[in-house]
Design a protein around this motif. Structure first.
Motif, PDB file in Angstrom:
ATOM      1  N   TYR A 204       0.842  -1.195   0.000  1.00  0.00           N
ATOM      2  CA  TYR A 204       0.000   0.000   0.000  1.00  0.00           C
ATOM      3  C   TYR A 204       0.879   1.247   0.000  1.00  0.00           C
ATOM      4  O   TYR A 204       1.963   1.257   0.595  1.00  0.00           O
ATOM      5  CB  TYR A 204      -0.920  -0.002   1.217  1.00  0.00           C
ATOM      6  CG  TYR A 204      -2.087  -0.947   1.091  1.00  0.00           C
ATOM      7  CD1 TYR A 204      -3.337  -0.506   0.668  1.00  0.00           C
ATOM      8  CD2 TYR A 204      -1.936  -2.301   1.383  1.00  0.00           C
ATOM      9  CE1 TYR A 204      -4.408  -1.376   0.543  1.00  0.00           C
ATOM     10  CE2 TYR A 204      -2.998  -3.183   1.267  1.00  0.00           C
ATOM     11  CZ  TYR A 204      -4.233  -2.718   0.843  1.00  0.00           C
ATOM     12  OH  TYR A 204      -5.287  -3.584   0.714  1.00  0.00           O
ATOM     13  N   GLU A 205       0.402   2.278  -0.648  1.00  0.00           N
ATOM     14  CA  GLU A 205       1.203   3.481  -0.826  1.00  0.00           C
ATOM     15  C   GLU A 205       1.263   4.338   0.425  1.00  0.00           C
ATOM     16  O   GLU A 205       2.341   4.809   0.819  1.00  0.00           O
ATOM     17  CB  GLU A 205       0.643   4.308  -1.990  1.00  0.00           C
ATOM     18  CG  GLU A 205       1.479   5.519  -2.340  1.00  0.00           C
ATOM     19  CD  GLU A 205       0.973   6.217  -3.588  1.00  0.00           C
ATOM     20  OE1 GLU A 205       1.773   6.878  -4.253  1.00  0.00           O
ATOM     21  OE2 GLU A 205      -0.231   6.081  -3.906  1.00  0.00           O
ATOM     22  N   SER A 206       0.143   4.551   1.083  1.00  0.00           N
ATOM     23  CA  SER A 206       0.105   5.511   2.179  1.00  0.00           C
ATOM     24  C   SER A 206       0.475   4.899   3.523  1.00  0.00           C
ATOM     25  O   SER A 206       1.265   5.459   4.275  1.00  0.00           O
ATOM     26  CB  SER A 206      -1.291   6.146   2.270  1.00  0.00           C
ATOM     27  OG  SER A 206      -2.282   5.136   2.426  1.00  0.00           O
ATOM     28  N   GLU A 207      -0.082   3.741   3.815  1.00  0.00           N
ATOM     29  CA  GLU A 207       0.152   3.114   5.122  1.00  0.00           C
ATOM     30  C   GLU A 207       0.113   1.606   4.969  1.00  0.00           C
ATOM     31  O   GLU A 207      -0.809   1.048   4.393  1.00  0.00           O
ATOM     32  CB  GLU A 207      -0.910   3.561   6.132  1.00  0.00           C
ATOM     33  CG  GLU A 207      -0.685   3.029   7.533  1.00  0.00           C
ATOM     34  CD  GLU A 207      -1.742   3.532   8.500  1.00  0.00           C
ATOM     35  OE1 GLU A 207      -1.714   3.111   9.673  1.00  0.00           O
ATOM     36  OE2 GLU A 207      -2.599   4.343   8.089  1.00  0.00           O
ATOM     37  N   GLU A 219      -1.236  -4.460  -1.853  1.00  0.00           N
ATOM     38  CA  GLU A 219      -2.447  -3.903  -2.443  1.00  0.00           C
ATOM     39  C   GLU A 219      -2.646  -4.458  -3.851  1.00  0.00           C
ATOM     40  O   GLU A 219      -3.772  -4.669  -4.298  1.00  0.00           O
ATOM     41  CB  GLU A 219      -2.371  -2.383  -2.493  1.00  0.00           C
ATOM     42  CG  GLU A 219      -3.650  -1.734  -3.012  1.00  0.00           C
ATOM     43  CD  GLU A 219      -3.616  -0.221  -2.941  1.00  0.00           C
ATOM     44  OE1 GLU A 219      -4.692   0.393  -3.124  1.00  0.00           O
ATOM     45  OE2 GLU A 219      -2.532   0.360  -2.704  1.00  0.00           O
ATOM     46  N   SER A 255      -9.748  -0.874  -3.417  1.00  0.00           N
ATOM     47  CA  SER A 255      -8.751   0.107  -3.849  1.00  0.00           C
ATOM     48  C   SER A 255      -9.320   0.999  -4.933  1.00  0.00           C
ATOM     49  O   SER A 255     -10.288   0.649  -5.611  1.00  0.00           O
ATOM     50  CB  SER A 255      -7.496  -0.613  -4.365  1.00  0.00           C
ATOM     51  OG  SER A 255      -6.822  -1.254  -3.306  1.00  0.00           O
ATOM     52  N   ARG A 290       5.378   3.993  -7.131  1.00  0.00           N
ATOM     53  CA  ARG A 290       4.871   3.461  -5.863  1.00  0.00           C
ATOM     54  C   ARG A 290       5.980   3.144  -4.866  1.00  0.00           C
ATOM     55  O   ARG A 290       5.823   3.336  -3.664  1.00  0.00           O
ATOM     56  CB  ARG A 290       4.034   2.206  -6.120  1.00  0.00           C
ATOM     57  CG  ARG A 290       2.693   2.469  -6.811  1.00  0.00           C
ATOM     58  CD  ARG A 290       1.754   3.287  -5.916  1.00  0.00           C
ATOM     59  NE  ARG A 290       1.394   2.610  -4.712  1.00  0.00           N
ATOM     60  CZ  ARG A 290       0.274   1.925  -4.518  1.00  0.00           C
ATOM     61  NH1 ARG A 290      -0.614   1.833  -5.508  1.00  0.00           N
ATOM     62  NH2 ARG A 290       0.002   1.344  -3.373  1.00  0.00           N
ATOM     63  N   ASP A 292       9.091   4.439  -5.105  1.00  0.00           N
ATOM     64  CA  ASP A 292      10.011   5.582  -5.076  1.00  0.00           C
ATOM     65  C   ASP A 292      11.431   5.146  -5.399  1.00  0.00           C
ATOM     66  O   ASP A 292      12.394   5.575  -4.759  1.00  0.00           O
ATOM     67  CB  ASP A 292       9.957   6.275  -3.708  1.00  0.00           C
ATOM     68  CG  ASP A 292      10.566   7.673  -3.747  1.00  0.00           C
ATOM     69  OD1 ASP A 292      10.594   8.275  -4.839  1.00  0.00           O
ATOM     70  OD2 ASP A 292      11.037   8.146  -2.692  1.00  0.00           O
TER      71      ASP A 292
END
Length: 303
Positions: A204-207, A219, A255, A290, A292
């Protein structure tokens, strides 16, 4: 780090340091993939993955290497597994699930080992265990699937939790399974040499989300293949699929649809677990954003 290892790093080899070991690990869990480069196109692992925490594993079983995995100890899950596709010559094996001893003890036996009734605490701390998956809503999702491996030993070797991520059943037995079979058919019909496959998980990207508060849940699933030698008279309909092709599959039906749209006409049991086919360049762009990191999966784009 030795001068030779520094030279490897500067020329782009995938050397990853593990701060929790305080040094390089001996054996098949090592600082790079030097013992199993044959599983990568042009003997070159994916480039650009430079963050700390990733651990290369040359997956060894019955005194042979069968594939390679890049593992994240803190996530207790692999980022990817890399292998050469070879159609299974038998059924899915009825075998014991295994673990990687050297993730727990740097000088342990390099062979993957079956889980026993009592699991050593060092194993529990270093990687996923079977207990993590019990009473969860997730299946054990192979990155290197057994149906893509020829011999009985090859297929048995895929049953290590260092090749497994938590995957929703609707994905594992639905659209993602169909993708695995589709790739197999393309290999059988059009490849005239080895097909190199890299399949992985996208967090997952945020958390981060966790299974049993221990194992990172992806995800999305992703996969790409490289078939450098293929039939010269390819039908025009399959031109876009060679020499490379890729896909991303949803592992969370809730998602957003920025990466993979949802087919609202799909059956309820698999709706939201769609798989989007795409070019290798598109997948690399998604992964680079995603994670980085400027990721390149196949050297020279498999040309």
């Amino acid at each position: 780090m030795s001068q030779r290892q520094m030279l490897k790093f500067s020329t782009g080899a995938l050397l990853l340091l593990l701060p929790w070991f305080g040094g390089l690990v001996l054996g098949e869990v090592n600082a790079d993939f030097s013992n199993c480069l044959d599983f990568f196109y042009d003997k070159t692992p994916p480039q650009g993955i430079s963050a700390a925490g990733y651990q290369p594993i040359c997956q060894r079983y019955k005194n042979q290497y069968h594939f390679a995995s890049l593992y994240h100890r803190q996530h207790r899950a692999p980022l990817y597994s890399a292998y050469i596709l070879s159609p299974a010559d038998g059924k899915r094996p009825n075998t014991s699930w295994m673990y990687e001893p050297q993730l727990a003890f740097s000088r342990a036996d390099p062979e993957m080992k079956p889980f026993t009734t009592t699991v050593d605490q060092n194993v529990i701390e270093s990687q996923a265990e079977l207990k993590d998956y019990r009473n969860s809503s997730f299946t054990k999702g192979h990155l290197n699937p057994s149906l893509h491996q020829k011999t009985k030993e090859d297929r048995e070797a895929t049953f290590t939790l260092t090749n497994i991520v938590p995957q929703q059943a609707g994905s594992n037995s639905g659209p993602w399974s169909r993708l695995e079979n589709e790739v197999l058919r393309k290999f059988n019909a059009f490849c005239e040499g080895p097909m190199y496959v890299i399949t992985g998980a996208m967090p997952y990207e945020s958390e981060a989300r966790w299974m049993n508060n221990r194992v990172s849940i992806p995800e999305y699933m992703w996969s790409a293949y490289c078939c450098p030698s293929y039939k010269s008279d390819l039908p025009k309909s399959v031109w876009p699929f060679f020499p490379t092709y890729a896909a991303v599959g949803r592992n969370d039906r809730n998602s957003g649809e920025e990466i993979v749209p949802v087919n609202v006409k799909a059956k309820a049991s698999v709706r939201g677990y769609d798989v989007r086919r795409m070019t290798l360049e598109t997948l690399e762009g998604i992964l680079s954003q995603r994670l980085d990191m400027p990721i390149n999966l196949f050297r020279g784009q498999c040309q």
